[in-house]
Design a protein around this motif. Sequence first.
Motif, mmCIF file in Angstrom:
data_model
loop_
_atom_site.group_PDB
_atom_site.id
_atom_site.type_symbol
_atom_site.label_atom_id
_atom_site.label_comp_id
_atom_site.label_asym_id
_atom_site.label_seq_id
_atom_site.Cartn_x
_atom_site.Cartn_y
_atom_site.Cartn_z
ATOM 1 N N PRO A 21 -1.072 20.579 7.990
ATOM 2 C CA PRO A 21 -0.581 21.963 8.009
ATOM 3 C C PRO A 21 0.613 22.155 8.940
ATOM 4 C CG PRO A 21 -2.970 21.905 8.157
ATOM 5 C CD PRO A 21 -2.507 20.489 8.309
ATOM 6 N N GLY A 22 1.345 23.243 8.712
ATOM 7 C CA GLY A 22 2.540 23.538 9.472
ATOM 8 C C GLY A 22 2.395 23.449 10.985
ATOM 9 N N PRO A 23 1.351 24.049 11.576
ATOM 10 C CA PRO A 23 1.224 23.973 13.030
ATOM 11 C C PRO A 23 1.119 22.548 13.565
ATOM 12 C CG PRO A 23 -0.157 25.734 12.174
ATOM 13 C CD PRO A 23 0.370 24.974 10.982
ATOM 14 N N GLU A 24 0.732 21.598 12.711
ATOM 15 C CA GLU A 24 0.586 20.202 13.137
ATOM 16 C C GLU A 24 1.743 19.313 12.698
ATOM 17 O OE1 GLU A 24 -3.455 18.611 12.427
ATOM 18 O OE2 GLU A 24 -3.912 20.627 11.670
ATOM 19 N N SER A 25 2.671 19.845 11.918
ATOM 20 C CA SER A 25 3.720 18.994 11.357
ATOM 21 C C SER A 25 5.133 19.524 11.545
ATOM 22 C CB SER A 25 3.471 18.783 9.859
ATOM 23 O OG SER A 25 3.442 20.019 9.170
ATOM 24 N N VAL A 26 5.268 20.803 11.831
ATOM 25 C CA VAL A 26 6.592 21.407 11.969
ATOM 26 C C VAL A 26 7.153 21.112 13.356
ATOM 27 C CG1 VAL A 26 7.801 23.621 12.072
ATOM 28 C CG2 VAL A 26 6.157 23.183 10.245
ATOM 29 N N ALA A 27 8.459 20.863 13.423
ATOM 30 C CA ALA A 27 9.094 20.509 14.689
ATOM 31 C C ALA A 27 9.016 21.644 15.709
ATOM 32 C CB ALA A 27 10.546 20.119 14.437
ATOM 33 N N ALA A 28 9.097 22.889 15.236
ATOM 34 C CA ALA A 28 9.000 24.060 16.117
ATOM 35 C C ALA A 28 8.005 25.025 15.510
ATOM 36 C CB ALA A 28 10.368 24.707 16.297
ATOM 37 N N PRO A 29 6.705 24.833 15.745
ATOM 38 C CA PRO A 29 5.680 25.655 15.091
ATOM 39 C C PRO A 29 5.841 27.154 15.321
ATOM 40 C CG PRO A 29 4.682 23.748 16.147
ATOM 41 C CD PRO A 29 6.117 23.776 16.582
ATOM 42 N N ALA A 30 6.475 27.549 16.415
ATOM 43 C CA ALA A 30 6.658 28.979 16.683
ATOM 44 C C ALA A 30 7.488 29.657 15.592
ATOM 45 C CB ALA A 30 7.322 29.164 18.043
ATOM 46 N N LEU A 31 8.299 28.873 14.881
ATOM 47 C CA LEU A 31 9.094 29.451 13.790
ATOM 48 C C LEU A 31 8.211 30.120 12.741
ATOM 49 C CD1 LEU A 31 11.755 26.648 13.175
ATOM 50 C CD2 LEU A 31 12.149 28.892 14.205
ATOM 51 N N LEU A 32 7.015 29.570 12.539
ATOM 52 C CA LEU A 32 6.113 30.132 11.528
ATOM 53 C C LEU A 32 5.698 31.558 11.873
ATOM 54 C CD1 LEU A 32 3.803 27.020 10.937
ATOM 55 C CD2 LEU A 32 5.764 27.763 9.570
ATOM 56 N N ASP A 43 15.273 18.039 10.803
ATOM 57 C CA ASP A 43 14.464 18.698 9.772
ATOM 58 C C ASP A 43 13.441 19.641 10.377
ATOM 59 O OD1 ASP A 43 12.513 18.954 7.375
ATOM 60 O OD2 ASP A 43 14.076 17.650 6.579
ATOM 61 N N LEU A 44 13.027 20.602 9.559
ATOM 62 C CA LEU A 44 11.915 21.476 9.944
ATOM 63 C C LEU A 44 10.657 20.661 10.205
ATOM 64 C CD1 LEU A 44 10.695 24.397 10.139
ATOM 65 C CD2 LEU A 44 10.225 24.215 7.685
ATOM 66 N N ILE A 45 10.450 19.629 9.394
ATOM 67 C CA ILE A 45 9.317 18.738 9.599
ATOM 68 C C ILE A 45 9.667 17.749 10.704
ATOM 69 C CG2 ILE A 45 7.761 17.076 8.518
ATOM 70 C CD1 ILE A 45 7.592 19.971 7.427
ATOM 71 N N ALA A 46 8.786 17.646 11.680
ATOM 72 C CA ALA A 46 9.052 16.787 12.828
ATOM 73 C C ALA A 46 9.290 15.350 12.380
ATOM 74 C CB ALA A 46 7.886 16.850 13.806
ATOM 75 N N LEU A 47 10.274 14.721 12.973
ATOM 76 C CA LEU A 47 10.582 13.339 12.619
ATOM 77 C C LEU A 47 9.388 12.426 12.880
ATOM 78 C CD1 LEU A 47 12.813 11.552 11.490
ATOM 79 C CD2 LEU A 47 13.655 11.231 13.823
ATOM 80 N N GLU A 48 8.647 12.694 13.936
ATOM 81 C CA GLU A 48 7.461 11.893 14.246
ATOM 82 C C GLU A 48 6.419 11.999 13.130
ATOM 83 O OE1 GLU A 48 9.648 12.919 17.906
ATOM 84 O OE2 GLU A 48 8.893 14.097 16.215
ATOM 85 N N HIS A 49 6.270 13.198 12.577
ATOM 86 C CA HIS A 49 5.328 13.387 11.470
ATOM 87 C C HIS A 49 5.815 12.646 10.228
ATOM 88 C CE1 HIS A 49 2.163 15.479 9.231
ATOM 89 N NE2 HIS A 49 3.051 15.600 8.256
#
Length: 268
Positions: free
Chosen positions: A123-134, A199-205
């Motif tokens: 899910p977004g909170p676990e994969s997005v580079a900046a979860p606060a954007l959600l 990317d919006l998706i964290a590179l680590e993810h």
Amino acid sequence: MGEYVELPGVKTWYEAEGAGDPLLLLHGGLCTNETWGAQRADLAARYHSFLPERRGHGHTPDVEGPLSYQDMADDTIAFIESVVAGPAHLVGWSDGGIVALLVAIARPDLVRKVVAMGANFLPGPESVAAPALLDHMSADAPDMAAFRGMYEAVSPDGAEHWPVLVNKVLDMIRTQPTISTDDLACISAPTLVLVGDDDLIALEHTIALYRAIPDSQLAVVPGTSHALPMEKPEQVNRLILGFLTNDPVPTMLPIRRARGTSSDGSPA
């Protein structure tokens, strides 16, 4: 020009163009086929491209209840079976990339190769580079204006349904997908994981996704964001076409792909 096909889950709009092996273009969340404008001609010159718009998106009406990636994957499987009538390449961006992964897991017989661009498996909170954007995403946010315009121009549900769809998609992003690495390890289709370097998706993810899929390939496009297919279309198109049309090149000094090692490079 497009047309509708009656699927078990939803009456689905799609477009088709080109000739050759079948290929599905799976758009991102809150998008329409319009966002594939920079890819369509290049891909249709080599492939018979199909562009379905998922439930609640573009010309395809919404359905009662919440949205889920699994339902969208089931719709895509039904589309391949009823319209394509055989295995196809899947090129998915963002939410479309998630759908492509789920289809490849559930129905390997229907999938030739996969390009998962800006996709996540948690899910977004676990994969997005900046979860606060959600927390700042809403139907009337300035950043959503372009998506809203595309939606209102073609949606059979009417402009007033836009806030409903946005809330459904945001609820889905915050809680889905939940694809295990064990499930990703079952993907047998050759897979290209493609992402922007900012990317919006964290590179680590994204790297974790790449490592979880056997024999997958990874491409990071420099100087791009989550909108990489629109920002650097020529480079993105070359990567997609090169992957789909060519066999893997034998590498001289393999680590991850070396026989007798696990996906992280350690001895098996």
